[in-house]
Each structure stands twice: as C-alpha cells, then as structure tokens.
Design a protein around this motif. Structure first.
Motif, PDB file in Angstrom:
ATOM      1  N   GLU A 199      -3.141 -95.469 -56.334  1.00  0.00           N
ATOM      2  CA  GLU A 199      -4.007 -96.331 -56.220  1.00  0.00           C
ATOM      3  C   GLU A 199      -3.474 -97.880 -56.427  1.00  0.00           C
ATOM      4  OE1 GLU A 199      -6.300 -97.101 -60.458  1.00  0.00           O
ATOM      5  OE2 GLU A 199      -7.858 -96.124 -58.967  1.00  0.00           O
ATOM      6  N   LEU A 200      -2.346 -97.938 -57.244  1.00  0.00           N
ATOM      7  CA  LEU A 200      -1.825 -99.205 -57.317  1.00  0.00           C
ATOM      8  C   LEU A 200      -0.938 -99.670 -56.273  1.00  0.00           C
ATOM      9  CD1 LEU A 200      -0.670 -98.565 -61.247  1.00  0.00           C
ATOM     10  CD2 LEU A 200      -2.314-100.436 -60.299  1.00  0.00           C
ATOM     11  N   PHE A 201      -0.398 -98.389 -55.786  1.00  0.00           N
ATOM     12  CA  PHE A 201       0.311 -98.685 -54.372  1.00  0.00           C
ATOM     13  C   PHE A 201      -0.511 -99.371 -53.175  1.00  0.00           C
ATOM     14  CE2 PHE A 201       1.744 -97.106 -50.115  1.00  0.00           C
ATOM     15  CZ  PHE A 201       2.885 -97.915 -49.968  1.00  0.00           C
ATOM     16  N   LEU A 202      -1.743 -98.772 -53.279  1.00  0.00           N
ATOM     17  CA  LEU A 202      -2.549 -99.368 -52.124  1.00  0.00           C
ATOM     18  C   LEU A 202      -3.110-100.578 -52.389  1.00  0.00           C
ATOM     19  CD1 LEU A 202      -4.800 -95.983 -51.412  1.00  0.00           C
ATOM     20  CD2 LEU A 202      -2.866 -97.041 -49.862  1.00  0.00           C
ATOM     21  N   ALA A 203      -3.057-101.157 -53.755  1.00  0.00           N
ATOM     22  CA  ALA A 203      -3.501-102.456 -54.203  1.00  0.00           C
ATOM     23  C   ALA A 203      -2.419-103.300 -53.853  1.00  0.00           C
ATOM     24  CB  ALA A 203      -3.686-102.238 -55.876  1.00  0.00           C
ATOM     25  N   CYS A 204      -1.101-102.936 -53.827  1.00  0.00           N
ATOM     26  CA  CYS A 204      -0.200-103.817 -53.504  1.00  0.00           C
ATOM     27  C   CYS A 204       0.053-104.025 -51.872  1.00  0.00           C
ATOM     28  CB  CYS A 204       1.167-103.220 -54.008  1.00  0.00           C
ATOM     29  SG  CYS A 204       1.648-103.176 -55.590  1.00  0.00           S
ATOM     30  N   MET A 205      -0.392-102.781 -51.277  1.00  0.00           N
ATOM     31  CA  MET A 205      -0.548-102.904 -49.761  1.00  0.00           C
ATOM     32  C   MET A 205      -1.591-103.891 -49.388  1.00  0.00           C
ATOM     33  SD  MET A 205       1.680-100.985 -48.102  1.00  0.00           S
ATOM     34  CE  MET A 205       0.812-100.727 -46.684  1.00  0.00           C
ATOM     35  N   ASP A 206      -2.680-104.022 -50.116  1.00  0.00           N
ATOM     36  CA  ASP A 206      -3.591-104.818 -49.720  1.00  0.00           C
ATOM     37  C   ASP A 206      -3.350-106.633 -50.050  1.00  0.00           C
ATOM     38  OD1 ASP A 206      -5.175-103.143 -48.502  1.00  0.00           O
ATOM     39  OD2 ASP A 206      -6.420-102.611 -50.307  1.00  0.00           O
ATOM     40  N   SER A 207      -2.316-106.563 -50.971  1.00  0.00           N
ATOM     41  CA  SER A 207      -2.116-108.147 -51.521  1.00  0.00           C
ATOM     42  C   SER A 207      -1.634-108.842 -50.381  1.00  0.00           C
ATOM     43  CB  SER A 207      -0.973-107.991 -52.693  1.00  0.00           C
ATOM     44  OG  SER A 207      -0.523-108.986 -53.052  1.00  0.00           O
ATOM     45  N   PRO A 208      -1.655-110.070 -50.432  1.00  0.00           N
ATOM     46  CA  PRO A 208      -1.395-111.016 -49.379  1.00  0.00           C
ATOM     47  C   PRO A 208       0.221-111.358 -49.624  1.00  0.00           C
ATOM     48  CG  PRO A 208      -3.374-111.938 -50.298  1.00  0.00           C
ATOM     49  CD  PRO A 208      -2.950-110.755 -51.009  1.00  0.00           C
ATOM     50  N   GLN A 209       0.713-110.938 -50.852  1.00  0.00           N
ATOM     51  CA  GLN A 209       1.948-111.148 -51.222  1.00  0.00           C
ATOM     52  C   GLN A 209       2.755-110.107 -50.634  1.00  0.00           C
ATOM     53  OE1 GLN A 209       3.046-111.321 -55.326  1.00  0.00           O
ATOM     54  NE2 GLN A 209       1.512-113.194 -55.616  1.00  0.00           N
ATOM     55  N   ARG A 210       2.412-109.080 -50.596  1.00  0.00           N
ATOM     56  CA  ARG A 210       2.872-108.005 -49.650  1.00  0.00           C
ATOM     57  C   ARG A 210       3.180-108.492 -48.186  1.00  0.00           C
ATOM     58  NH1 ARG A 210       1.778-105.111 -44.937  1.00  0.00           N
ATOM     59  NH2 ARG A 210      -0.190-105.170 -45.658  1.00  0.00           N
ATOM     60  N   ALA A 211       2.160-108.991 -47.582  1.00  0.00           N
ATOM     61  CA  ALA A 211       2.571-109.440 -46.079  1.00  0.00           C
ATOM     62  C   ALA A 211       3.609-110.592 -46.064  1.00  0.00           C
ATOM     63  CB  ALA A 211       1.287-109.728 -45.422  1.00  0.00           C
ATOM     64  N   GLY A 212       3.479-111.394 -47.103  1.00  0.00           N
ATOM     65  CA  GLY A 212       4.589-112.889 -47.127  1.00  0.00           C
ATOM     66  C   GLY A 212       5.815-112.240 -47.373  1.00  0.00           C
ATOM     67  N   LEU A 213       6.095-111.124 -48.034  1.00  0.00           N
ATOM     68  CA  LEU A 213       7.591-110.881 -48.556  1.00  0.00           C
ATOM     69  C   LEU A 213       7.930-109.900 -47.477  1.00  0.00           C
ATOM     70  CD1 LEU A 213       6.904-109.799 -52.277  1.00  0.00           C
ATOM     71  CD2 LEU A 213       8.602-111.679 -51.485  1.00  0.00           C
ATOM     72  N   ILE A 214       7.204-109.229 -46.583  1.00  0.00           N
ATOM     73  CA  ILE A 214       7.579-108.604 -45.662  1.00  0.00           C
ATOM     74  C   ILE A 214       7.964-109.225 -44.200  1.00  0.00           C
ATOM     75  CG2 ILE A 214       7.249-106.815 -43.937  1.00  0.00           C
ATOM     76  CD1 ILE A 214       5.846-104.984 -45.967  1.00  0.00           C
ATOM     77  N   HIS A 215       7.201-110.420 -44.109  1.00  0.00           N
ATOM     78  CA  HIS A 215       7.433-111.369 -43.199  1.00  0.00           C
ATOM     79  C   HIS A 215       8.951-112.030 -43.508  1.00  0.00           C
ATOM     80  CE1 HIS A 215       6.973-114.682 -40.462  1.00  0.00           C
ATOM     81  NE2 HIS A 215       7.195-115.630 -41.240  1.00  0.00           N
ATOM     82  N   ALA A 216       9.078-112.408 -44.860  1.00  0.00           N
ATOM     83  CA  ALA A 216      10.303-112.900 -45.103  1.00  0.00           C
ATOM     84  C   ALA A 216      11.509-111.925 -44.766  1.00  0.00           C
ATOM     85  CB  ALA A 216      10.366-113.421 -46.575  1.00  0.00           C
ATOM     86  N   PHE A 217      11.128-110.678 -45.066  1.00  0.00           N
ATOM     87  CA  PHE A 217      12.365-109.602 -44.782  1.00  0.00           C
ATOM     88  C   PHE A 217      12.762-109.692 -43.506  1.00  0.00           C
ATOM     89  CE2 PHE A 217      13.094-105.242 -43.395  1.00  0.00           C
ATOM     90  CZ  PHE A 217      14.078-104.936 -44.468  1.00  0.00           C
ATOM     91  N   PHE A 218      11.550-109.469 -42.603  1.00  0.00           N
ATOM     92  CA  PHE A 218      11.726-109.483 -41.230  1.00  0.00           C
ATOM     93  C   PHE A 218      12.689-110.884 -40.692  1.00  0.00           C
ATOM     94  CE2 PHE A 218       8.735-105.904 -40.940  1.00  0.00           C
ATOM     95  CZ  PHE A 218       9.515-105.129 -40.151  1.00  0.00           C
ATOM     96  N   ALA A 219      12.296-112.202 -41.356  1.00  0.00           N
ATOM     97  CA  ALA A 219      12.755-113.226 -40.769  1.00  0.00           C
ATOM     98  C   ALA A 219      14.349-113.216 -41.101  1.00  0.00           C
ATOM     99  CB  ALA A 219      12.322-114.487 -41.673  1.00  0.00           C
ATOM    100  N   ALA A 220      14.880-112.364 -41.884  1.00  0.00           N
ATOM    101  CA  ALA A 220      16.386-112.610 -42.344  1.00  0.00           C
ATOM    102  C   ALA A 220      16.986-111.421 -41.674  1.00  0.00           C
ATOM    103  CB  ALA A 220      16.453-112.125 -43.658  1.00  0.00           C
ATOM    104  N   ARG A 221      16.408-110.678 -40.529  1.00  0.00           N
ATOM    105  CA  ARG A 221      17.099-109.660 -39.943  1.00  0.00           C
ATOM    106  C   ARG A 221      18.144-109.991 -38.831  1.00  0.00           C
ATOM    107  NH1 ARG A 221      16.181-104.545 -39.984  1.00  0.00           N
ATOM    108  NH2 ARG A 221      16.374-104.315 -37.863  1.00  0.00           N
TER     109      ARG A 221
END
Length: 479
Positions: A254-276
C-alpha cells in the motif's frame, strides 16, 4: 529471446544461474525465468538443495530501469520473492559485487545467504522516491531489528560484507572468488547439518521500537522534511512489528503504491536518468582516445585528476611536448604554453565574468561553485574532439556534462544569483531559454547541472522538467 536464467544440477545440488548482463537487473524475463528455474529445481528428484547465483561481475544490482514508469508485468517481484521463500528445498543465495534493491530482497527470500569478499548490499529505493516493495521493509527488520532497518532503508546506503555479516543480513562470507564454489559449499554444509537454513519471513517479528521510530522521524524532519518516501519507509518498517508478515506485506504494498503515485518519484527518477550518460556527444564519430594530457597551472580539479590517473592508461604531465594530445589550462601566467598542435581546454569558474568563447581554446571546462560535476563546452571543437575530451575526463573519474557554444552552468548560476529570493523560479525561466537556444544536447543536462551544482531540489527533477510541467499544466487549464 535467449534465456537469461538457467538451471543445471551439480551432483545433488541444483543451481539457478542468472545471466542478464551487465548487472543482472530484475526485468520481466529474469523474474519469469527465476520461477521457471525454481520449478525445475523443485521437480528435480536428484537435487536435494538449490543455489541461486549470478554470472558476471555482480549479483542482482536492482530493478531493470527500462521498466520504470511502465505498467507492471506478471510475475511482479513480491510474488517471485514469496515463491523463493516457499521453496521446499533449502535455497542458498550467493552474493558478489552488489546485491541492491530488489536484488537484496530476492536474497532475503532465500534460506541462507553467503557473500564473497568485497560484496556490498543495500536497499537504495528511497533515493528514487520509493521504498523496498518486495518484502524488504518486513524481512530486513526480522534479521537486524527495527532501528538498524530504519537506518539502512531511509539512508539507502550500501553496506559492506563485513558489516552485513555482523548485522545478520548475510549468514557467511566465503573467501573463494568463485560464486559457484561458495554456493555448493554452503548447500552441502546445510545438508550435512553444519549450517542452518531458515526462512526469514518465518522468523519472529522484531520487537516494537517506538524510540527508534521517533528518533529516525525527527532526523528526517530535520534533514529532508520535504520528501515523501522516507516517511513512508518509517511507516512500513513500523508495520513489521505489528500484525504478522502477511499484514506487514500488505501495508508495505500500500505504501509502495503511494510512493509510485507521488510526483517526487517521477522527479527523482528523472534526475537518475539524467545522470546516466551526460558525457555523450550526439552524432560524434570515432576519434582517437586521449592518453597524454597536460595540466597547466594550478587548480583543485587537477589534484583529483592526478589522484585517479593511476587507475587509467592516461598519462598526465605539467610539461607538454610533441606527444601531448590535449592541455587543460588553468589561469596561471607562469604555466608553460600549450603546443599549437594540442587540443586546448580552458578552465573557467561558473561565476567568471566574460563568455567562454572569449578564451583562446577549442573547449572550455566550466567548474561549479559546489559539487564535483563539471561542464565541457564546445566552442571551436568538433563533436569528435569534444567526445574524446569528455571520455578522457570520465576515465579519470570526473563527472562531466557536455554542451555547446555557451555554458549552461554559468547561465543558470547568473539567473539564480540575480534572484537570491527565488532561485528555483529563476533557474526554471533560464532553462527554457537555454533549451530554445539549442545550447544543450539534452534538456536533462540542464536539470542535472542545476541539481548537482546549484542545489536545485532533486525531488523536483530539475528546472527544465519543472518549468515544462508548469507550462503544460497552465495550458491544460487555460480557457
């Protein structure tokens, strides 16, 4: 498609071997292959115990990043881990290199964990705006207690093998350098009663520790009050002490899916990909590698490059000659002159007056006011020359972003410096102009520089991403 998980019996031990280079990521094919190989092992009457290991330089280093943002495909990882834990035969995981995120959760689902020297383990999902979603928040506390689990999960840090052994995350360290030998040895020791296999999920639930929960919550509120996932991690770990494994796993999901829906998850993954791969110059052809570089003048960056040169085939000197291929030039009038045949790379701080093209150089290396990331700007250099210089810096373990014509970092710095009360908004406006002017090869490079060098909030992904989202939202709500 070639199978990336294989089963083979060695005498009376069945071996499940993952082969999904470069880091054995847990993509759909690996997850499906693990279940198929597990079934083979369980149905093999000649196999008394099973070993799970991986080919290459590492165990499972985490999820397959190509699946980020995609709809989940069955089997999902929690189901795989549950099936491994339910194995009716002893199941040994052999860890080497790294066992991170879902890789460590897979290992926690096995009945015994042996690691090779130098192995590191961890659950770094919090750095991507997530929490361990395949039982990590429930099984790890059963091994190490609530306090240690909270520290490891909310920090996302990598744990060396010796510490992992003392904490109880792993059961043994084997001095061999061969995962197969370590796994077979551990499996035989279990069958002979010399070692004990155990199901992590069946261990007694950890004692509730409200003091540790309060302490870690207070630390996070002081350090990262704006972040979402670290506090969800605390809730998930707290659930491990409450109502049994099944309920804890339900709460974790339940908490994992809440994190998945968070805009922060998308922002942090964007930053992760940017550094590749920010050092890659699009459409650059083949160019000779730079192996002889001169460092002219004095600069703190030069010390870092010299420290790392011994691990490479790159020769650094402060006295260029006819064999020198490129010069990195700091502002020092006493430095020797760069030979005319060399590629000239001038250093310039992001807050310097003047433009990079004022310098007599083919490339300008712009250094940040904070952090270690630098920007390599092509002024008169070809794409091949810029790529060769960027590759040499990367070989020297210097993180670098490539750009063209003018410095992205300097422009962002000027914008932020001119609006000290609203630096983020100023960088967002500047990022749109930089993209329109074509100075960046990738708009994510703007985001990476702002996050790493200028303190733009990582969980927002970067100024260009945020400005684009804002513009998109505004257009959708306009009449």
């Amino acid at each position: 498609m070639t199978a990336c998980v294989h089963y083979q019996r060695h005498d009376d031990i069945g071996v499940i071997r993952i082969d999904n280079p470069p880091v054995n990521a847990l993509g759909h094919a690996v997850r499906s292959g693990l279940l198929d190989a597990l079934d083979q092992g369980l149905n093999d009457d000649g196999a008394r115990a099973l070993v799970l290991m991986a080919n290459g330089r590492t165990f499972i280093a985490g999820a397959d990043i190509r699946e980020f943002g995609q709809p989940p495909r069955q089997p999902i990882l929690p189901e795989v881990v549950a099936r491994l834990e339910a194995s009716t035969k002893p199941l040994v995981a052999v860890l080497h290199g790294t066992a991170l995120g879902g890789g460590l959760e897979v290992a926690l689902g096995c009945h015994y964990r042996v690691a090779l020297p130098g192995t590191r383990v961890g659950l770094p999902e919090v750095n991507l705006g997530l929490l361990p979603g395949a039982g990590g928040t429930q099984r790890l506390p059963r091994l190490v207690g609530v306090d240690s689990a909270l520290e490891l999960i909310t920090s996302g840090r990598f744990v060396p093998a010796d510490e992992a052994l003392s904490l109880g995350i792993i059961d043994a360290i084997d001095a061999t350098d061969a995962p197969l030998d370590a796994g077979l040895g551990a499996a035989h020791a279990i069958l002979e009663g010399q070692r004990t296999a155990r199901l992590t999920g069946e261990l007694r639930a950890p004692a509730a520790d409200p003091g540790a929960i309060a302490r870690h919550r207070a630390r996070l509120e002081a350090e990262v009050p704006e972040l979402f996932s670290p506090f969800r991690c605390i809730e998930a770990v707290a659930a491990s002490s409450e109502d049994g494994l099944a309920e804890g796993l339900r709460r974790e999901r339940e908490l994992f899916l809440a994190c998945m829906d968070s805009p922060q998850r998308a922002g942090l993954i964007h930053a992760f990909f940017a550094a590749r791969a920010p050092h890659r110059v699009p459409d650059a052809g083949e160019s000779p590698a730079l192996s002889r570089l001169a460092l002219l003048g004095e600069h703190p960056l030069f010390e870092r490059l010299r420290d790392n040169a011994g691990r490479t085939d790159i020769e650094l000197t402060d006295r260029p000659d006819d064999s020198t291929q490129a010069c990195l030039i700091a502002s020092d009038d006493a430095a020797p002159a760069c030979p005319a045949t060399c590629l000239r790379i001038a250093l310039q701080p992001a807050d310097a007056d003047g433009q990079p093209d004022d310098l007599n150089a083919e490339l300008v290396l712009v250094t940040p006011p904070q952090g270690a990331l630098v920007e390599l700007v092509a002024i008169r250099a070809s794409a091949e020359q810029q790529q060769a210089a960027a590759a040499a810096l990367k070989a020297l373990r210097q993180a670098v972003v490539v750009s063209r014509r003018d410095s992205l970092l300097a422009a962002l710095y000027r914008a932020a410096d001119a609006s000290p009360d609203d630096r983020c908004t100023a960088m967002e406006a500047a990022s749109l102009a930089l993209a329109e002017q074509g100075r960046c090869y990738r708009t994510s490079d703007i985001d990476l520089l702002a996050v790493e060098a200028l303190g733009y909030p990582r969980h927002l992904g970067g100024p260009h991403r945020q400005a684009t989202l804002t513009a998109s939202a505004s257009s959708e709500t306009s009449p």
